[in-house]
Design an enzyme around this catalytic site. Structure first.
Site, PDB file in Angstrom:
ATOM      1  N   ASP A 132      -0.294  -5.808   0.253  1.00  0.00           N
ATOM      2  CA  ASP A 132      -1.541  -6.083  -0.454  1.00  0.00           C
ATOM      3  C   ASP A 132      -1.324  -7.355  -1.262  1.00  0.00           C
ATOM      4  OD1 ASP A 132      -3.088  -3.840   0.322  1.00  0.00           O
ATOM      5  OD2 ASP A 132      -2.034  -2.582  -1.125  1.00  0.00           O
ATOM      6  N   CYS A 167       0.869  -1.175   0.000  1.00  0.00           N
ATOM      7  CA  CYS A 167       0.000   0.000   0.000  1.00  0.00           C
ATOM      8  C   CYS A 167       0.907   1.226   0.000  1.00  0.00           C
ATOM      9  CB  CYS A 167      -0.897  -0.009   1.233  1.00  0.00           C
ATOM     10  SG  CYS A 167      -1.841   1.523   1.424  1.00  0.00           S
ATOM     11  N   HIS A 222      -3.901  -0.503  -6.134  1.00  0.00           N
ATOM     12  CA  HIS A 222      -4.271  -1.717  -6.871  1.00  0.00           C
ATOM     13  C   HIS A 222      -4.441  -1.451  -8.365  1.00  0.00           C
ATOM     14  CE1 HIS A 222      -4.723  -3.254  -2.937  1.00  0.00           C
ATOM     15  NE2 HIS A 222      -6.040  -3.263  -2.825  1.00  0.00           N
ATOM     16  N   GLU A 223      -5.163  -0.390  -8.676  1.00  0.00           N
ATOM     17  CA  GLU A 223      -5.424  -0.068 -10.076  1.00  0.00           C
ATOM     18  C   GLU A 223      -4.124   0.213 -10.830  1.00  0.00           C
ATOM     19  OE1 GLU A 223      -8.993   1.237  -7.590  1.00  0.00           O
ATOM     20  OE2 GLU A 223      -6.817   1.360  -7.410  1.00  0.00           O
ATOM     21  N   VAL A 230       6.056 -13.614 -24.186  1.00  0.00           N
ATOM     22  CA  VAL A 230       6.828 -13.145 -23.047  1.00  0.00           C
ATOM     23  C   VAL A 230       7.609 -14.339 -22.491  1.00  0.00           C
ATOM     24  CG1 VAL A 230       5.002 -13.497 -21.291  1.00  0.00           C
ATOM     25  CG2 VAL A 230       6.799 -11.797 -20.904  1.00  0.00           C
ATOM     26  N   GLU A 231       8.854 -14.107 -22.160  1.00  0.00           N
ATOM     27  CA  GLU A 231       9.673 -15.163 -21.550  1.00  0.00           C
ATOM     28  C   GLU A 231       9.239 -15.267 -20.095  1.00  0.00           C
ATOM     29  OE1 GLU A 231      12.043 -17.347 -19.473  1.00  0.00           O
ATOM     30  OE2 GLU A 231      12.515 -15.223 -19.155  1.00  0.00           O
ATOM     31  N   SER A 232       8.844 -16.459 -19.663  1.00  0.00           N
ATOM     32  CA  SER A 232       8.156 -16.610 -18.379  1.00  0.00           C
ATOM     33  C   SER A 232       9.020 -16.300 -17.158  1.00  0.00           C
ATOM     34  CB  SER A 232       7.539 -18.006 -18.257  1.00  0.00           C
ATOM     35  OG  SER A 232       8.528 -18.992 -18.338  1.00  0.00           O
TER      36      SER A 232
END
Length: 154
Positions: free
Chosen positions: A59, A52, A93-94, A74-76
């Protein structure tokens, strides 16, 4: 079946330090050997953590990323390290949710991408964040993200 070209990757197969911030994190990509074939790739991070920005308290979220690749995947390992970089990062969060999606879009230029970020309650209120690049491609088989809305103990 062709082998994926992993030349130029800096993290895969190497002892890599965890990045200290999302901005520092290096996302890497590899060529999609199935380019031109429409399919969905899903990444699920059920233990995503950030801080937060006001209190510094942790969070937690269950994040689901679906995308229809174009020329790139995307390479994991780099994605895992990128997501881990939020662990000590303060953001709402957003902001976390949309930032993750936009970084992937900038890297991959996918045909389509969506993120569902299901944040666990803080202060008694869960926050779920959803973002996508546009309508899913026509005819795409798109499974439900499988994360139920928060119900508490009821």
């Amino acid at each position: 079946m062709s082998k994926t070209d992993v030349s130029g990757l800096t993290q895969l197969g190497a002892n890599t330090q965890a990045p200290t911030s999302p901005e520092e994190a290096v996302l890497e990509r590899v060529p999609n050997s199935n380019a031109g074939t429409q399919y969905v790739t899903r990444f699920t991070a059920p233990e995503f953590t950030s801080l937060c920005p006001m209190t510094g308290q942790p969070d937690f979220a269950h994040i689901v990323i679906d995308y229809v690749p174009g020329e790139w995947l995307v390479e994991s390992k780099s994605l895992k390290l990128f997501l881990f970089s939020f662990r000590n990062h303060g953001a709402f969060h957003e902001d976390c949710s949309v930032y993750i999606a936009k970084r992937l879009v900038a890297l991959l230029d996918p045909e389509w991408l969506r993120i569902g970020a299901y944040w666990y309650p803080r202060g008694g209120i869960p926050i779920d964040v959803f973002w996508q690049t546009g309508a899913p491609p026509e005819g795409l088989w798109l499974p439900d993200q499988g994360v139920p809305t928060y119900r508490g103990r009821g």
